[in-house]
Design an enzyme around this catalytic site. Structure first.
Site, mmCIF file in Angstrom:
data_model
loop_
_atom_site.group_PDB
_atom_site.id
_atom_site.type_symbol
_atom_site.label_atom_id
_atom_site.label_comp_id
_atom_site.label_asym_id
_atom_site.label_seq_id
_atom_site.Cartn_x
_atom_site.Cartn_y
_atom_site.Cartn_z
ATOM 1 N N THR A 168 10.924 -3.742 3.082
ATOM 2 C CA THR A 168 10.091 -4.645 3.868
ATOM 3 C C THR A 168 10.467 -6.091 3.574
ATOM 4 O O THR A 168 11.506 -6.350 2.945
ATOM 5 C CB THR A 168 8.589 -4.303 3.675
ATOM 6 O OG1 THR A 168 7.834 -5.120 4.557
ATOM 7 C CG2 THR A 168 8.101 -4.515 2.255
ATOM 8 N N LYS B 203 14.732 -6.516 5.244
ATOM 9 C CA LYS B 203 15.076 -5.533 6.279
ATOM 10 C C LYS B 203 16.483 -5.753 6.854
ATOM 11 O O LYS B 203 17.193 -4.794 7.133
ATOM 12 C CB LYS B 203 14.032 -5.568 7.398
ATOM 13 C CG LYS B 203 12.689 -4.975 6.964
ATOM 14 C CD LYS B 203 11.727 -4.893 8.119
ATOM 15 C CE LYS B 203 10.401 -4.329 7.653
ATOM 16 N NZ LYS B 203 9.441 -4.131 8.718
ATOM 17 N N ASP C 216 9.527 1.643 12.006
ATOM 18 C CA ASP C 216 8.453 0.770 12.511
ATOM 19 C C ASP C 216 8.232 1.013 14.005
ATOM 20 O O ASP C 216 7.102 1.175 14.449
ATOM 21 C CB ASP C 216 8.821 -0.711 12.311
ATOM 22 C CG ASP C 216 8.568 -1.170 10.885
ATOM 23 O OD1 ASP C 216 7.742 -0.541 10.200
ATOM 24 O OD2 ASP C 216 9.207 -2.160 10.469
ATOM 25 N N TYR D 275 -3.271 -4.557 10.254
ATOM 26 C CA TYR D 275 -4.011 -3.395 9.717
ATOM 27 C C TYR D 275 -5.006 -3.773 8.621
ATOM 28 O O TYR D 275 -5.731 -2.912 8.121
ATOM 29 C CB TYR D 275 -3.051 -2.309 9.216
ATOM 30 C CG TYR D 275 -2.092 -2.746 8.141
ATOM 31 C CD1 TYR D 275 -0.827 -3.187 8.477
ATOM 32 C CD2 TYR D 275 -2.455 -2.714 6.798
ATOM 33 C CE1 TYR D 275 0.056 -3.598 7.513
ATOM 34 C CE2 TYR D 275 -1.570 -3.123 5.818
ATOM 35 C CZ TYR D 275 -0.318 -3.556 6.182
ATOM 36 O OH TYR D 275 0.558 -3.968 5.214
ATOM 37 N N THR E 102 6.068 -20.275 19.262
ATOM 38 C CA THR E 102 7.360 -20.958 19.338
ATOM 39 C C THR E 102 8.120 -20.331 20.516
ATOM 40 O O THR E 102 8.651 -19.217 20.400
ATOM 41 C CB THR E 102 8.149 -20.776 18.023
ATOM 42 O OG1 THR E 102 7.276 -21.110 16.939
ATOM 43 C CG2 THR E 102 9.394 -21.612 17.963
ATOM 44 N N ASN F 23 4.769 -16.241 22.867
ATOM 45 C CA ASN F 23 4.842 -16.685 21.465
ATOM 46 C C ASN F 23 4.553 -18.168 21.330
ATOM 47 O O ASN F 23 4.763 -18.951 22.250
ATOM 48 C CB ASN F 23 6.237 -16.377 20.889
ATOM 49 C CG ASN F 23 6.236 -16.431 19.373
ATOM 50 O OD1 ASN F 23 5.316 -15.904 18.735
ATOM 51 N ND2 ASN F 23 7.222 -17.086 18.777
ATOM 52 N N LEU G 157 0.833 -1.207 0.000
ATOM 53 C CA LEU G 157 0.000 0.000 0.000
ATOM 54 C C LEU G 157 0.866 1.254 0.000
ATOM 55 O O LEU G 157 0.354 2.365 -0.128
ATOM 56 C CB LEU G 157 -0.901 -0.009 1.241
ATOM 57 C CG LEU G 157 -1.858 -1.209 1.291
ATOM 58 C CD1 LEU G 157 -2.446 -1.380 2.662
ATOM 59 C CD2 LEU G 157 -2.964 -1.020 0.261
ATOM 60 N N ASN H 65 14.000 -0.224 7.859
ATOM 61 C CA ASN H 65 12.884 -0.207 6.887
ATOM 62 C C ASN H 65 12.916 1.041 6.017
ATOM 63 O O ASN H 65 12.019 1.248 5.215
ATOM 64 C CB ASN H 65 11.530 -0.353 7.588
ATOM 65 C CG ASN H 65 11.098 0.925 8.269
ATOM 66 O OD1 ASN H 65 11.939 1.754 8.618
ATOM 67 N ND2 ASN H 65 9.806 1.101 8.458
ATOM 68 N N GLY I 52 3.722 -12.500 20.137
ATOM 69 C CA GLY I 52 4.462 -12.668 18.894
ATOM 70 C C GLY I 52 5.935 -12.349 19.102
ATOM 71 O O GLY I 52 6.287 -11.553 19.996
HETATM 72 P P1 NAP Z 1 6.800 -12.566 11.226
HETATM 73 O O1 NAP Z 1 8.187 -12.091 11.457
HETATM 74 O O2 NAP Z 1 6.564 -13.639 10.252
HETATM 75 O O3 NAP Z 1 6.218 -13.071 12.655
HETATM 76 C C1 NAP Z 1 4.950 -13.632 12.738
HETATM 77 C C2 NAP Z 1 4.577 -13.882 14.208
HETATM 78 O O4 NAP Z 1 3.235 -14.346 14.231
HETATM 79 C C3 NAP Z 1 5.433 -14.935 14.877
HETATM 80 O O5 NAP Z 1 5.582 -14.623 16.219
HETATM 81 C C4 NAP Z 1 4.560 -16.187 14.690
HETATM 82 O O6 NAP Z 1 4.791 -17.185 15.684
HETATM 83 C C5 NAP Z 1 3.184 -15.619 14.897
HETATM 84 N N1 NAP Z 1 2.139 -16.412 14.282
HETATM 85 C C6 NAP Z 1 1.824 -16.486 12.959
HETATM 86 N N2 NAP Z 1 0.766 -17.310 12.780
HETATM 87 C C7 NAP Z 1 0.410 -17.768 14.009
HETATM 88 C C8 NAP Z 1 -0.604 -18.635 14.483
HETATM 89 N N3 NAP Z 1 -1.481 -19.215 13.644
HETATM 90 N N4 NAP Z 1 -0.691 -18.869 15.800
HETATM 91 C C9 NAP Z 1 0.170 -18.288 16.653
HETATM 92 N N5 NAP Z 1 1.151 -17.461 16.289
HETATM 93 C C10 NAP Z 1 1.276 -17.188 14.966
HETATM 94 O O7 NAP Z 1 5.857 -11.376 10.814
HETATM 95 P P2 NAP Z 1 5.991 -9.826 11.220
HETATM 96 O O8 NAP Z 1 6.778 -9.110 10.178
HETATM 97 O O9 NAP Z 1 6.454 -9.727 12.616
HETATM 98 O O10 NAP Z 1 4.473 -9.342 11.058
HETATM 99 C C11 NAP Z 1 3.501 -9.721 12.011
HETATM 100 C C12 NAP Z 1 2.218 -8.969 11.737
HETATM 101 O O11 NAP Z 1 2.414 -7.584 11.968
HETATM 102 C C13 NAP Z 1 1.760 -9.025 10.269
HETATM 103 O O12 NAP Z 1 0.926 -10.116 10.072
HETATM 104 C C14 NAP Z 1 1.047 -7.706 10.029
HETATM 105 O O13 NAP Z 1 -0.337 -7.872 10.147
HETATM 106 C C15 NAP Z 1 1.557 -6.827 11.142
HETATM 107 N N6 NAP Z 1 2.316 -5.671 10.594
HETATM 108 C C16 NAP Z 1 1.809 -4.434 10.811
HETATM 109 C C17 NAP Z 1 2.466 -3.324 10.334
HETATM 110 C C18 NAP Z 1 1.880 -1.986 10.572
HETATM 111 O O14 NAP Z 1 2.487 -0.989 10.168
HETATM 112 N N7 NAP Z 1 0.744 -1.886 11.201
HETATM 113 C C19 NAP Z 1 3.667 -3.457 9.631
HETATM 114 C C20 NAP Z 1 4.164 -4.747 9.420
HETATM 115 C C21 NAP Z 1 3.476 -5.855 9.920
HETATM 116 P P3 NAP Z 1 5.964 -18.279 15.484
HETATM 117 O O15 NAP Z 1 7.228 -17.602 15.880
HETATM 118 O O16 NAP Z 1 5.564 -19.377 16.376
HETATM 119 O O17 NAP Z 1 5.947 -18.657 14.029
#
Ligand code: NAP
Length: 571
Positions: free
Chosen positions: A357, A361, A402, A517, A455, A453, A306, A386, A430
Site C-alpha cells: 500500500t 504500489k 483493489d 471505510y 485538481t 476532481n 487493519l 497491491n 477523485g
Molecule cells: P490519493 O491518491 O492521495 O488521492 C486522494 C484524492 O482525494 C485526490 O483526488 C484528491 O484531490 C482528493 N482530495 C483529498 N482531499 C480533498 C479535499 N479536501 N477536497 C477535495 N478533494 C480532496 O488517495 P487514494 O489512495 O486514492 O485514497 C483515497 C481514499 O480512498 C482514501 O482516503 C480512503 O478512504 C479510500 N480507500 C479505500 C480503500 C478500500 O478498500 N475501501 C482502500 C484504499 C483507499 P487532489 O488531486 O486535488 O489532491
C-alpha cells in the site's frame, strides 16, 4: 550464507604486516580458538537448565513491591511464560526486596513454575535508576541464592574482574541459575555484531548472549535475523524501535530464547515493545513455529493497517501455519528494492506474499517487472500493484485486487454483474490511486465514466489515459449518473462531517459507493440512504480486496463474515 566462525577464519588468510593489525588478529584468533573449544566442551557435557522454546516474557517494571505484585498478577492473567523482574525500577533497592519479589512471583504463579529473569540494568544500557555497580551485582547474586533461573548482566559490566568473580562464584553455587550477558545499542546497529557475539561467548561460554539494537529502518533487522539463523542454542536477539517490531514477533520462528512483551503501552520497558495481548491475539504467538510462512503489508506508515488483524484472523480460522506482519518500509524505490532483495536472498525466512500500500504500489510494480516476474495485465494498465506472491524458488507474481474488490463490492450490493457496467453513466469523484484502479476496472468493463476532481489537471490526465470525460468538482451540481463513486478522502475520520456531494444533489435512482471505510457509514452514505438511494460502503470494498488477496495467498476462499467482523471491530 554462513558467516560465523569459519567466515572469520577466511579473513585471517590475508594477515598483513602491520604489527597493531597483526596483534588484533592474533587476539581474535585466540578468542576464536577458546570459543570453539568451549563450544565443543559444552556441546558434549551440556549445561544446566537448557531451554529450547521461545518464552513470551513480560518485564515487571514497578517502583515498589505492591505495584510490582499487581503487574505480576496481570502478567499471570495475560499468559506470560516467563517474568523479567526489572529491579532497577524499584525505589531504594536492596537485595532483600528482590528476594521478596521472587518469592511473591512464585506465590502468584503457584504450581505453574515459570522461569524468572532478574535484571538490574545500568542506566547506560537503558536502566531506570542509577544504582552503583556493586549493589547491582549483589542483587543478582542474592537472586541466584533464592533460586532465580536467570540473571541478566551487561557484558560490559561482566568484564570487571571483581564482578565476574562474584557472579561466577554465585553461579557455581546455584543448582539452576544461568547468566544472560547482554549488549544494547539504542542508536542503531552494532559495529560488528558477530564479533560481539563471539566475544560474549568467549568470555563466558555458558552464558546466554543477548544482543539488542535499534533498527532505524526495517532493512536493519536482517543482520539480527542472520545471526539467529546462523547460530543455535539459547540466544536472545532482536531489534528495538517501530522498524524492529517484526523482529520481536518472528523471534519465535527463528528460535530465539525470549521475546519481551509489555502488559500495556504504559509499562513497556523498551521502544517498539508489543503488548502481550497483541502478540498473543493479533499475531497468534502461540501458533508460530520454524515452519510458519510469512506474509505482510508493506506500507509507510504501517502501524494502523487493519490488514494484519483480518488476515491473521482468517489464517487462524483456517488453521493455516501462516503469519501476517506489518512491514514498515520507509523511503522510496531504493529502500523498497533493498527490502525485497533482503527477503529474496533469505529463502529461509519463508516469506510467501505481501499486500502493498501507500507509498509503494508503483515501486512494487516496477520491482516485479524488473525481476522478470509476472504482472497481471490490468495492474500494468493501472500502474500499481497491491499484492505480490513469492514462490519458494523466489519467483514473483504481482496483482491489483483493489479494482476487483471494488467491482465485486458494487456488483454484489447492487445485485448486478460486471456486464451491467457496459455504457452505465458513472461519476467518479477523485483522481488519486484508488480512483485510478476503479477507472481502469470500470473502463475495462465498458462503463461511461466522468471524473471529477479538485485538481482538474489530474482528472484530465486520468481521463485521457482511459478515454473518459472529466470536470472540476464544481460541475457536480449538474451531475447525471446512475452510480456515483467517492474516491477522495472527504468524509474520512476525523472529518466525518464532510461530504463530497451535497445532499440536494443525491437522487433516489442513483446508487452511491463511498470508498472511505473509516467510518463505514460516512455522511455521504447516510444522506444517500435518507434519499432512499442504494449504497455500497468502503468496508465491503476493503473486505473484497482482502478476500482476493487471501485467495491469492492460500488458494482458498476467505471467511468474508469473519473479515468484516474483525474489520469493524478494529475500526
Ligand atoms: P490519493 O491518491 O492521495 O488521492 C486522494 C484524492 O482525494 C485526490 O483526488 C484528491 O484531490 C482528493 N482530495 C483529498 N482531499 C480533498 C479535499 N479536501 N477536497 C477535495 N478533494 C480532496 O488517495 P487514494 O489512495 O486514492 O485514497 C483515497 C481514499 O480512498 C482514501 O482516503 C480512503 O478512504 C479510500 N480507500 C479505500 C480503500 C478500500 O478498500 N475501501 C482502500 C484504499 C483507499 P487532489 O488531486 O486535488 O489532491
Amino acid at each position: 550464507m554462513h558467516t560465523g566462525p569459519l567466515g572469520t577464519l577466511e579473513r585471517f588468510k590475508g594477515v598483513g604486516n602491520c604489527p597493531a593489525g597483526y596483534a588484533a588478529r592474533l587476539r581474535e584468533t585466540r578468542e576464536l580458538f577458546v570459543h570453539l573449544c568451549f563450544c565443543l566442551l559444552f556441546g558434549v557435557v551440556g549445561v544446566k537448565n537448557r531451554i529450547t522454546m521461545t518464552y513470551l516474557t513480560v518485564p515487571i517494571a514497578a517502583k515498589d513491591i505492591e505495584s510490582a505484585k499487581e503487574q505480576i498478577k496481570a502478567a499471570q492473567k495475560g499468559g506470560a511464560e516467563m517474568i523479567e523482574l526489572r529491579v532497577d525500577y524499584l525505589d531504594q533497592l536492596n537485595a532483600s526486596m528482590v528476594r521478596e519479589l521472587i518469592s511473591e512471583t512464585r506465590n502468584i504463579f503457584g504450581r505453574k513454575k515459570l522461569p524468572i529473569i532478574v535484571t538490574c540494568r545500568s542506566v547506560r544500557h537503558g536502566g531506570e535508576i542509577a544504582y552503583p555497580d556493586q549493589l547491582r551485582v549483589n542483587v543478582l547474586v542474592g537472586a541466584l541464592q533464592v533460586g532465580a533461573e536467570f540473571i541478566d548482566l551487561e557484558y560490559e559490566s561482566f568484564l570487571s574482574t571483581e564482578n565476574k568473580e562474584k557472579i561466577i562464584r554465585a553461579l557455581s553455587q546455584s543448582s539452576k541459575g544461568r547468566l544472560i550477558l547482554s549488549a544494547h545499542n539504542f542508536n542503531g546497529k552494532f559495529d560488528d555484531m558477530r564479533k560481539l557475539h563471539r566475544r560474549i561467548m568467549t568470555v563466558y561460554p555458558a552464558a546466554i548472549p543477548k544482543l539488542v539494537y535499534k533498527a532505524n529502518h526495517i532493512n536493519d533487522c536482517f543482520e539480527a535475523f542472520d545471526l539467529l539463523h546462523s547460530t543455535s542454542g539459547e540466544r536472545i536477539i532482536f531489534c528495538m524501535g517501530q522498524a524492529g517490531l517484526v523482529s520481536r514477533i518472528i523471534a519465535k520462528k527463528l528460535g530465539a530464547m525470549v521475546t519481551f512483551a509489555s502488559l500495556d503501552e504504559k509499562t513497556a520497558t523498551a521502544p517498539g515493545q508489543l503488548t502481550i495481548d497483541r502478540l498473543k491475539k493479533l499475531y497468534r504467538f502461540g501458533d508460530i513455529n520454524s515452519e510458519t510462512e510469512l506474509y505482510g503489508v508493506i506500507a509507510f506508515p504501517a502501524a494502523h493497517s487493519l490488514s494484519p488483524a483480518i488476515h491473521n484472523a482468517c489464517f487462524g480460522k483456517a488453521r493455516l501455519n501462516k503469519l501476517y506482519l506489518p512491514l514498515l518500509v520507509e523511503g522510496g524505490k531504493a529502500e523498497f528494492g533493498l527490502f525485497m532483495n533482503n527477503i529474496l536472498n533469505r529463502g529461509w525466512l519463508n516469506f510467501r506474499g505481501f499486500s502493498v500500500t501507500i507509498p509503494h504500489k508503483q515501486n512494487a510494480l516496477n520491482f516485479v517487472g524488473k525481476n522478470q516476474g509476472f504482472v497481471e495485465p490490468l495492474a500494468k494498465k493501472i500502474g500499481a500493484v497491491n499484492t505480490i506472491l513469492c514462490s519458494r524458488a523466489g519467483t514473483l507474481k504481482a496483482y491489483n485486487t483493489d479494482y476487483a474488490g471494488a467491482l465485486d463490492a458494487i456488483t454484489s450490493k447492487l445485485c448486478i454483474t460486471r456486464n451491467d457496467f457496459k455504457d452505465m453513466p458513472i461519476a467518479v469523484i477523485g483522481a488519486g490511486g484508488v480512483s485510478r484502479a476503479l477507472v481502469a476496472g470500470l473502463s475495462d468493463a465498458g462503463a461511461d465514466l466522468k471524473i471529477y476532481n479538485r485538481t482538474v489537471e489530474k482528472a484530465r490526465k486520468l481521463a485521457s489515459e482511459f478515454g473518459c470525460s472529466y470536470a472540476p468538482l464544481e460541475d457536480l451540481e449538474n451531475i447525471e449518473a446512475n452510480l456515483v463513486i467517492n474516491c477522495t478522502s472527504i468524509g474520512m475520520h476525523p472529518d466525518i462531517d464532510a461530504t463530497p456531494l451535497p445532499k440536494e444533489l443525491l437522487k433516489k435512482d442513483m446508487a452511491v459507493f463511498d470508498t472511505v471505510y473509516n467510518p463505514s457509514k460516512t455522511l455521504l452514505l447516510q444522506q444517500a440512504k435518507q434519499k432512499r438511494a442504494k449504497t455500497v460502503d468502503g468496508v465491503s470494498m476493503f473486505v473484497n480486496q482482502a478476500c482476493e488477496q487471501f485467495k491469492l495467498f492460500t488458494g482458498t476462499e476467505a471467511d468474508v463474515k469473519l473479515m468484516s467482523r474483525v474489520l469493524k471491530e478494529n475500526l
